[in-house]
Motif scaffolding. Structure first.
Motif, PDB file in Angstrom:
ATOM      1  N   GLY A 142       0.818  -1.195   0.000  1.00  0.00           N
ATOM      2  CA  GLY A 142       0.000   0.000   0.000  1.00  0.00           C
ATOM      3  C   GLY A 142       0.856   1.252   0.000  1.00  0.00           C
ATOM      4  O   GLY A 142       1.911   1.295   0.613  1.00  0.00           O
ATOM      5  N   VAL A 143       0.411   2.252  -0.707  1.00  0.00           N
ATOM      6  CA  VAL A 143       1.145   3.507  -0.798  1.00  0.00           C
ATOM      7  C   VAL A 143       0.481   4.576   0.059  1.00  0.00           C
ATOM      8  O   VAL A 143       1.138   5.323   0.759  1.00  0.00           O
ATOM      9  CB  VAL A 143       1.207   3.983  -2.274  1.00  0.00           C
ATOM     10  CG1 VAL A 143       1.934   5.297  -2.387  1.00  0.00           C
ATOM     11  CG2 VAL A 143       1.864   2.927  -3.138  1.00  0.00           C
ATOM     12  N   GLN A 144      -0.829   4.651   0.007  1.00  0.00           N
ATOM     13  CA  GLN A 144      -1.590   5.650   0.737  1.00  0.00           C
ATOM     14  C   GLN A 144      -2.481   4.985   1.784  1.00  0.00           C
ATOM     15  O   GLN A 144      -2.457   3.776   1.960  1.00  0.00           O
ATOM     16  CB  GLN A 144      -2.450   6.463  -0.244  1.00  0.00           C
ATOM     17  CG  GLN A 144      -1.649   7.315  -1.194  1.00  0.00           C
ATOM     18  CD  GLN A 144      -0.975   8.469  -0.486  1.00  0.00           C
ATOM     19  OE1 GLN A 144      -1.512   9.052   0.449  1.00  0.00           O
ATOM     20  NE2 GLN A 144       0.224   8.812  -0.931  1.00  0.00           N
ATOM     21  N   ARG A 145      -3.277   5.795   2.408  1.00  0.00           N
ATOM     22  CA  ARG A 145      -4.179   5.334   3.462  1.00  0.00           C
ATOM     23  C   ARG A 145      -5.191   4.324   2.909  1.00  0.00           C
ATOM     24  O   ARG A 145      -5.879   4.582   1.928  1.00  0.00           O
ATOM     25  CB  ARG A 145      -4.902   6.541   4.021  1.00  0.00           C
ATOM     26  CG  ARG A 145      -5.748   6.258   5.180  1.00  0.00           C
ATOM     27  CD  ARG A 145      -6.329   7.554   5.687  1.00  0.00           C
ATOM     28  NE  ARG A 145      -7.028   7.283   6.918  1.00  0.00           N
ATOM     29  CZ  ARG A 145      -7.812   8.146   7.498  1.00  0.00           C
ATOM     30  NH1 ARG A 145      -7.971   9.328   6.974  1.00  0.00           N
ATOM     31  NH2 ARG A 145      -8.418   7.828   8.602  1.00  0.00           N
ATOM     32  N   ILE A 146      -5.293   3.182   3.561  1.00  0.00           N
ATOM     33  CA  ILE A 146      -6.252   2.145   3.161  1.00  0.00           C
ATOM     34  C   ILE A 146      -7.612   2.517   3.743  1.00  0.00           C
ATOM     35  O   ILE A 146      -7.743   2.791   4.929  1.00  0.00           O
ATOM     36  CB  ILE A 146      -5.800   0.756   3.647  1.00  0.00           C
ATOM     37  CG1 ILE A 146      -4.545   0.349   2.866  1.00  0.00           C
ATOM     38  CG2 ILE A 146      -6.911  -0.265   3.460  1.00  0.00           C
ATOM     39  CD1 ILE A 146      -3.934  -0.937   3.306  1.00  0.00           C
ATOM     40  N   ARG A 147      -8.616   2.516   2.891  1.00  0.00           N
ATOM     41  CA  ARG A 147      -9.962   2.918   3.298  1.00  0.00           C
ATOM     42  C   ARG A 147     -10.857   1.737   3.641  1.00  0.00           C
ATOM     43  O   ARG A 147     -11.805   1.871   4.388  1.00  0.00           O
ATOM     44  CB  ARG A 147     -10.617   3.728   2.177  1.00  0.00           C
ATOM     45  CG  ARG A 147      -9.862   4.970   1.800  1.00  0.00           C
ATOM     46  CD  ARG A 147      -9.931   5.995   2.866  1.00  0.00           C
ATOM     47  NE  ARG A 147     -11.335   6.302   3.070  1.00  0.00           N
ATOM     48  CZ  ARG A 147     -11.791   7.160   3.944  1.00  0.00           C
ATOM     49  NH1 ARG A 147     -10.972   7.807   4.702  1.00  0.00           N
ATOM     50  NH2 ARG A 147     -13.071   7.380   4.084  1.00  0.00           N
ATOM     51  N   CYS A 148     -10.571   0.560   3.063  1.00  0.00           N
ATOM     52  CA  CYS A 148     -11.449  -0.587   3.294  1.00  0.00           C
ATOM     53  C   CYS A 148     -10.682  -1.881   3.053  1.00  0.00           C
ATOM     54  O   CYS A 148      -9.823  -1.948   2.174  1.00  0.00           O
ATOM     55  CB  CYS A 148     -12.646  -0.499   2.340  1.00  0.00           C
ATOM     56  SG  CYS A 148     -13.897  -1.764   2.601  1.00  0.00           S
ATOM     57  N   ILE A 149     -10.993  -2.892   3.854  1.00  0.00           N
ATOM     58  CA  ILE A 149     -10.436  -4.241   3.697  1.00  0.00           C
ATOM     59  C   ILE A 149     -11.611  -5.211   3.701  1.00  0.00           C
ATOM     60  O   ILE A 149     -12.497  -5.114   4.550  1.00  0.00           O
ATOM     61  CB  ILE A 149      -9.481  -4.602   4.854  1.00  0.00           C
ATOM     62  CG1 ILE A 149      -8.281  -3.668   4.877  1.00  0.00           C
ATOM     63  CG2 ILE A 149      -9.034  -6.053   4.750  1.00  0.00           C
ATOM     64  CD1 ILE A 149      -7.393  -3.855   6.089  1.00  0.00           C
ATOM     65  N   ASP A 150     -11.621  -6.142   2.759  1.00  0.00           N
ATOM     66  CA  ASP A 150     -12.656  -7.172   2.734  1.00  0.00           C
ATOM     67  C   ASP A 150     -11.981  -8.530   2.573  1.00  0.00           C
ATOM     68  O   ASP A 150     -11.240  -8.759   1.614  1.00  0.00           O
ATOM     69  CB  ASP A 150     -13.637  -6.926   1.577  1.00  0.00           C
ATOM     70  CG  ASP A 150     -14.870  -7.808   1.664  1.00  0.00           C
ATOM     71  OD1 ASP A 150     -15.317  -8.119   2.794  1.00  0.00           O
ATOM     72  OD2 ASP A 150     -15.403  -8.191   0.614  1.00  0.00           O
ATOM     73  N   TRP A 151     -12.222  -9.427   3.531  1.00  0.00           N
ATOM     74  CA  TRP A 151     -11.607 -10.758   3.528  1.00  0.00           C
ATOM     75  C   TRP A 151     -12.281 -11.659   2.510  1.00  0.00           C
ATOM     76  O   TRP A 151     -13.482 -11.571   2.275  1.00  0.00           O
ATOM     77  CB  TRP A 151     -11.712 -11.394   4.917  1.00  0.00           C
ATOM     78  CG  TRP A 151     -10.712 -10.825   5.863  1.00  0.00           C
ATOM     79  CD1 TRP A 151     -10.888  -9.750   6.686  1.00  0.00           C
ATOM     80  CD2 TRP A 151      -9.379 -11.286   6.066  1.00  0.00           C
ATOM     81  NE1 TRP A 151      -9.728  -9.512   7.376  1.00  0.00           N
ATOM     82  CE2 TRP A 151      -8.789 -10.443   7.023  1.00  0.00           C
ATOM     83  CE3 TRP A 151      -8.621 -12.319   5.528  1.00  0.00           C
ATOM     84  CZ2 TRP A 151      -7.487 -10.606   7.456  1.00  0.00           C
ATOM     85  CZ3 TRP A 151      -7.323 -12.488   5.950  1.00  0.00           C
ATOM     86  CH2 TRP A 151      -6.768 -11.635   6.911  1.00  0.00           C
ATOM     87  N   PHE A 152     -11.499 -12.577   1.928  1.00  0.00           N
ATOM     88  CA  PHE A 152     -12.043 -13.595   1.040  1.00  0.00           C
ATOM     89  C   PHE A 152     -12.951 -14.520   1.842  1.00  0.00           C
ATOM     90  O   PHE A 152     -12.816 -14.657   3.057  1.00  0.00           O
ATOM     91  CB  PHE A 152     -10.933 -14.447   0.404  1.00  0.00           C
ATOM     92  CG  PHE A 152      -9.978 -13.690  -0.483  1.00  0.00           C
ATOM     93  CD1 PHE A 152     -10.284 -12.451  -1.017  1.00  0.00           C
ATOM     94  CD2 PHE A 152      -8.753 -14.243  -0.786  1.00  0.00           C
ATOM     95  CE1 PHE A 152      -9.398 -11.779  -1.836  1.00  0.00           C
ATOM     96  CE2 PHE A 152      -7.855 -13.593  -1.606  1.00  0.00           C
ATOM     97  CZ  PHE A 152      -8.176 -12.353  -2.137  1.00  0.00           C
TER      98      PHE A 152
END
Length: 161
Positions: free
Chosen positions: A6-16
């Protein structure tokens, strides 16, 4: 484990569905897939061959499509759904929303997408989109469901009802 890429701020994560990886979206237009145990043995790295980079979009939400490994749908500060898949990048067969969608969730069957309107100056309403087998998205109802007086910044769907 420590994941990089990641380069910038992560806004959302969704697991498989199988909990062996996840998808992220960043506010600088990057959607990335990660495997916990990739075939190449590089634990903590992203799958660079299937990332989407739209520098002009600030993504706010991403969901993995149930039953379809490495397929995701994302939304951000544009009037579009962004579809991401190993073979098709930056392509969307979706009807364009009439408002900026800030958050999305997908039902366990993958047939419906619940979207929250996050446009400044508009009330935080809910839209329901139907997903057909050919991956096209269409509004199920032209009327929004009024939810809040302010734009929606979080939305969750539980299956314990």
């Amino acid at each position: 484990m420590h994941f990089t890429g990641g380069v910038q701020r992560i806004r959302c994560i969704d697991w498989f569905e199988n909990d062996l990886g996840f998808t992220t979206c960043e506010q600088q237009g990057l959607i990335q897939f990660y495997d916990l145990y990739p075939e190449n043995g590089q634990v903590g790295g992203r799958l660079q061959d299937i990332e989407v980079n739209k520098k002009d979009v600030k993504f706010t939400s991403v969901v993995n499509i149930p039953g379809r490994p490495y397929e995701a749908l994302a939304v951000g500060n544009e009037y579009k759904f962004t579809y991401c898949h190993m073979e098709v990048k930056n392509a969307s067969k979706a009807q364009d929303p009439d408002a900026i969608i800030s958050q999305i969730v997908i039902t366990p069957s993958g047939k419906s997408v619940i979207a929250g309107v996050g446009e400044e100056g508009k009330p935080g309403s809910i839209q329901v989109w139907i997903r057909s087998d050919d991956k096209a998205l269409e509004r199920s109802n032209k009327e929004d469901i009024q939810a809040h007086s302010k734009p929606i910044d979080r939305i969750r769907l539980t299956d314990d009802c």
